[in-house]
Design a protein around this motif. Sequence first.
Motif, mmCIF file in Angstrom:
data_model
loop_
_atom_site.group_PDB
_atom_site.id
_atom_site.type_symbol
_atom_site.label_atom_id
_atom_site.label_comp_id
_atom_site.label_asym_id
_atom_site.label_seq_id
_atom_site.Cartn_x
_atom_site.Cartn_y
_atom_site.Cartn_z
ATOM 1 N N ALA A 43 0.834 -1.202 0.000
ATOM 2 C CA ALA A 43 0.000 0.000 0.000
ATOM 3 C C ALA A 43 0.868 1.251 0.000
ATOM 4 O O ALA A 43 0.583 2.236 -0.707
ATOM 5 N N ALA A 44 1.944 1.213 0.769
ATOM 6 C CA ALA A 44 2.841 2.374 0.841
ATOM 7 C C ALA A 44 3.461 2.648 -0.520
ATOM 8 O O ALA A 44 3.587 3.808 -0.945
ATOM 9 N N ALA A 45 3.837 1.571 -1.211
ATOM 10 C CA ALA A 45 4.433 1.745 -2.544
ATOM 11 C C ALA A 45 3.439 2.422 -3.486
ATOM 12 O O ALA A 45 3.808 3.352 -4.217
ATOM 13 N N GLU A 46 2.204 2.004 -3.410
ATOM 14 C CA GLU A 46 1.180 2.617 -4.264
ATOM 15 C C GLU A 46 1.032 4.104 -3.975
ATOM 16 O O GLU A 46 0.754 4.906 -4.871
ATOM 17 N N LEU A 47 1.219 4.479 -2.716
ATOM 18 C CA LEU A 47 1.043 5.879 -2.328
ATOM 19 C C LEU A 47 2.332 6.679 -2.468
ATOM 20 O O LEU A 47 2.373 7.866 -2.147
ATOM 21 N N GLY A 48 3.389 6.002 -2.898
ATOM 22 C CA GLY A 48 4.652 6.701 -3.051
ATOM 23 C C GLY A 48 5.345 7.010 -1.738
ATOM 24 O O GLY A 48 6.198 7.894 -1.660
ATOM 25 N N LEU A 49 4.987 6.292 -0.685
ATOM 26 C CA LEU A 49 5.640 6.492 0.607
ATOM 27 C C LEU A 49 6.887 5.615 0.688
ATOM 28 O O LEU A 49 6.825 4.438 0.374
ATOM 29 N N ARG A 50 7.992 6.207 1.128
ATOM 30 C CA ARG A 50 9.206 5.416 1.263
ATOM 31 C C ARG A 50 9.230 4.770 2.647
ATOM 32 O O ARG A 50 9.176 5.492 3.672
ATOM 33 N N ILE A 51 9.326 3.451 2.653
ATOM 34 C CA ILE A 51 9.361 2.726 3.929
ATOM 35 C C ILE A 51 10.619 3.123 4.693
ATOM 36 O O ILE A 51 11.715 3.134 4.136
ATOM 37 N N GLY A 52 10.443 3.425 5.956
ATOM 38 C CA GLY A 52 11.587 3.810 6.778
ATOM 39 C C GLY A 52 11.686 5.318 6.889
ATOM 40 O O GLY A 52 11.782 5.858 7.981
ATOM 41 N N ARG A 53 11.606 6.008 5.762
ATOM 42 C CA ARG A 53 11.708 7.479 5.782
ATOM 43 C C ARG A 53 10.341 8.117 6.037
ATOM 44 O O ARG A 53 10.136 8.792 7.038
ATOM 45 N N ASP A 54 9.413 7.894 5.119
ATOM 46 C CA ASP A 54 8.088 8.503 5.255
ATOM 47 C C ASP A 54 7.187 7.709 6.187
ATOM 48 O O ASP A 54 6.255 8.244 6.776
ATOM 49 N N LEU A 55 7.452 6.430 6.245
ATOM 50 C CA LEU A 55 6.591 5.559 7.048
ATOM 51 C C LEU A 55 7.414 4.418 7.644
ATOM 52 O O LEU A 55 8.009 3.629 6.898
ATOM 53 N N ALA A 56 7.426 4.390 8.957
ATOM 54 C CA ALA A 56 8.067 3.247 9.623
ATOM 55 C C ALA A 56 7.074 2.101 9.688
ATOM 56 O O ALA A 56 5.876 2.324 9.809
ATOM 57 N N VAL A 57 7.571 0.888 9.548
ATOM 58 C CA VAL A 57 6.697 -0.278 9.658
ATOM 59 C C VAL A 57 7.339 -1.294 10.602
ATOM 60 O O VAL A 57 8.538 -1.570 10.492
ATOM 61 N N VAL A 58 6.558 -1.814 11.503
ATOM 62 C CA VAL A 58 7.037 -2.878 12.388
ATOM 63 C C VAL A 58 6.097 -4.075 12.263
ATOM 64 O O VAL A 58 4.882 -3.925 12.356
ATOM 65 N N GLY A 59 6.675 -5.230 12.022
ATOM 66 C CA GLY A 59 5.876 -6.451 11.919
ATOM 67 C C GLY A 59 5.746 -7.144 13.264
ATOM 68 O O GLY A 59 6.222 -6.647 14.286
ATOM 69 N N PHE A 60 5.101 -8.282 13.239
ATOM 70 C CA PHE A 60 5.013 -9.091 14.458
ATOM 71 C C PHE A 60 5.090 -10.561 14.038
ATOM 72 O O PHE A 60 4.324 -10.982 13.153
ATOM 73 N N ASP A 61 5.990 -11.283 14.623
ATOM 74 C CA ASP A 61 6.225 -12.723 14.414
ATOM 75 C C ASP A 61 7.705 -13.014 14.266
ATOM 76 O O ASP A 61 8.220 -13.958 14.830
ATOM 77 N N GLY A 62 8.347 -12.173 13.410
ATOM 78 C CA GLY A 62 9.733 -12.457 13.115
ATOM 79 C C GLY A 62 9.874 -13.661 12.215
ATOM 80 O O GLY A 62 10.795 -14.451 12.347
ATOM 81 N N SER A 63 8.935 -13.824 11.300
ATOM 82 C CA SER A 63 9.024 -14.948 10.373
ATOM 83 C C SER A 63 10.207 -14.744 9.435
ATOM 84 O O SER A 63 10.554 -13.622 9.101
ATOM 85 N N VAL A 64 10.804 -15.818 9.027
ATOM 86 C CA VAL A 64 11.999 -15.711 8.196
ATOM 87 C C VAL A 64 11.681 -15.024 6.880
ATOM 88 O O VAL A 64 12.514 -14.303 6.331
ATOM 89 N N GLY A 65 10.494 -15.235 6.351
ATOM 90 C CA GLY A 65 10.132 -14.630 5.081
ATOM 91 C C GLY A 65 10.223 -13.113 5.126
ATOM 92 O O GLY A 65 10.609 -12.472 4.153
ATOM 93 N N ALA A 66 9.891 -12.559 6.299
ATOM 94 C CA ALA A 66 9.847 -11.105 6.399
ATOM 95 C C ALA A 66 11.226 -10.476 6.208
ATOM 96 O O ALA A 66 11.341 -9.324 5.810
ATOM 97 N N THR A 67 12.270 -11.225 6.476
ATOM 98 C CA THR A 67 13.611 -10.663 6.329
ATOM 99 C C THR A 67 13.966 -10.487 4.869
ATOM 100 O O THR A 67 14.948 -9.846 4.539
#
Lengths: 336, 336
Positions: free
Chosen positions: B257-281
């Motif tokens: 969704a952030a990509a669609e809105l042109g938001l840069r992850i980390g800079r414009d929008l921080a994101v934190v997941g939950f689980d720590g699944s290997v795929g997320a890395t």
Amino acid sequence: MDVARAAGVGKSTVSNVLNGTGRVGEAARRRVLDTIEQLGYQPHQGARSLRSRRTMRLAYLMPPIQLEPTNLIMMQFLQALLTAAAGQHYGVLVVPEAADPSDDIRRLVADRSVDAFVLSELQPADPRAELLHRLGMPFVCFGRTDRRGRLAWVDIDDAAGVADAVAHVIGRGYRRPGYIGYEPRTYWDAEREAGFRAGLAATATATARATDGDGAGVLRLADDATARASIRSFLVSARPDAVLTGSDKIAVIVYGAAAELGLRIGRDLAVVGFDGSVGATLLSPRLTSVVMPVEDIASRVVERAQLLIERGPGDPPGEILPTWLREGQSTTGPAA
Amino acid sequence: MDVARAAGVGKSTVSNVLNGTGRVGEAARRRVLDTIEQLGYQPHQGARSLRSRRTMRLAYLMPPIQLEPTNLIMMQFLQALLTAAAGQHYGVLVVPEAADPSDDIRRLVADRSVDAFVLSELQPADPRAELLHRLGMPFVCFGRTDRRGRLAWVDIDDAAGVADAVAHVIGRGYRRPGYIGYEPRTYWDAEREAGFRAGLAATATATARATDGDGAGVLRLADDATARASIRSFLVSARPDAVLTGSDKIAVIVYGAAAELGLRIGRDLAVVGFDGSVGATLLSPRLTSVVMPVEDIASRVVERAQLLIERGPGDPPGEILPTWLREGQSTTGPAA
DNA sequence: TGCTACTGATGGAAGGTTCCACCAAGTCTA
DNA sequence: TAGACTTGGTGGAACCTTCCATCAGTAGCA
């Protein structure tokens, strides 16, 4: 055995009813079944396997999770295997595969814990297969093995799957398909790549050069770390308008690389995955993928295991199942 | 028992050596161990469980794969469980959970196929737990249950995990954190959301209103189909500069969704997941996530199962394990 | 009738452990 | 030295099935 007493028959008769062995009259059978129902009787597994030398258990050597969502498809396979086994009244003992699984294998065999093994992710001259063969324990492989002759395996037609996918994108109007897979390590790495070339050749002759010669060529990825960068430069330099991939996971990375380059999936670049993992259907636009029929594979694996257990070796060694193409929006047709 | 004969001792002595029961002299023990080694002897599991009423097996009821890569973390748990069990010499019978698992449960119990069950994805007043309790079969849950008292469970501190994550993004300089989770269905849906509010409250007082009041608020997703659209409009209307999520899977959708809105992850929008699944890395930029320690959970689950089997109930019912934050590049700090 | 063949059913043995009661020999104690 | 206790060890029973040899009864047949 209190069921026998309650039903007023000999214990052998109860056993015969339960196992369909021996001769039992209709009257006695009814009476036994009724009392069993009534008492909620279940034969003791241990005693049963002690005497009959059957455990009704399979061992599945579960390959370790690598850092790859690829393994989602292996999880689907596991689920399918468990379900198929349950359908034939087999339980599955799932064994995490250690770096050297030979001790675990030996223990389970000596133990008499299981009737057969199921292996996946076979390697050429697989040591696990060798060991099981030596120990005389029945086993069935998901994936081919190069041991000539005796071993039982079930596999999909990797090459045909990719070739079908080539035909599909050509049919949709794409003209420069390329292939992205891994540096061939396993049998199917090579097979899928070969399928690409075969598919290309087929359409090139059939439709009088619908594609330009070799298409956009082939990219072989060395590892995951550098995959994204390699794919980007492949997309830039080879300029494919369609990409067949060796796995859904690679397709995911292609999506990312395409986004970075401003390519619209489906319009500017078709993408076809391989596996048909459920996760891939969550991509947007939805990924077209070569689906491997895990349920069918699992059923066949279990059936063959059962045959090996009950009748011993003797069947044709290998068996190849077809794939099919699940169409998403990633191959709708090139931009006009 | 040919080991006994070969070693020149009684069969009881061999049994005693093997099980550490009874008294055995040093000389006899040596002799027995040597012959066992030499003959490659393994006790027959069936006979063993017939007599001792112990199978050294656990049953794991495997929840069906939903159309969610979330389940990757459950696969990691499965792997961890198998490994932990193997470490205590337990094998795991993995049972695919049917729509109504009660028959399977009853059969396995009556069968004497396993010594204990492991459950996951517990629901309030879980029928599986009720049934096992009634049947008197030991079982351990991954996840809490609301039955007061007797049941053994191991869980993580969901609330603290999210609260930590809030503190983390505030510390990194973000000022309007929001939370995206599911409509509370399970215990932990609610718990994680509560953790967000608690974390917010804590930082608000501690740093004298580092955040503006309630932050950007909370979004509760109803289902996966509409998730992406809901998230987009949440990002637009609530304008969070950081998003805590209820799972890695939601975080993946946020990336999209952030990509669609042109938001840069980390800079414009921080994101934190939950689980720590290997795929997320594998996401780019790499996802910061609240990691649930599946290995620790699995170890505790197995240890508790063993205690229940050997000593019966009596231990404190529940046990909560801490999470930790794995930092990726999705929370490096807001754009200057 | 006398023989064979078949059907339905039975009880005992066997399968490989662990558990239990018991024993021989040595050691300690009064 | 008698008695009690400890140590190291034993063989038989028990665990709950399935398998096997056998049997009673009936039918078929010449």
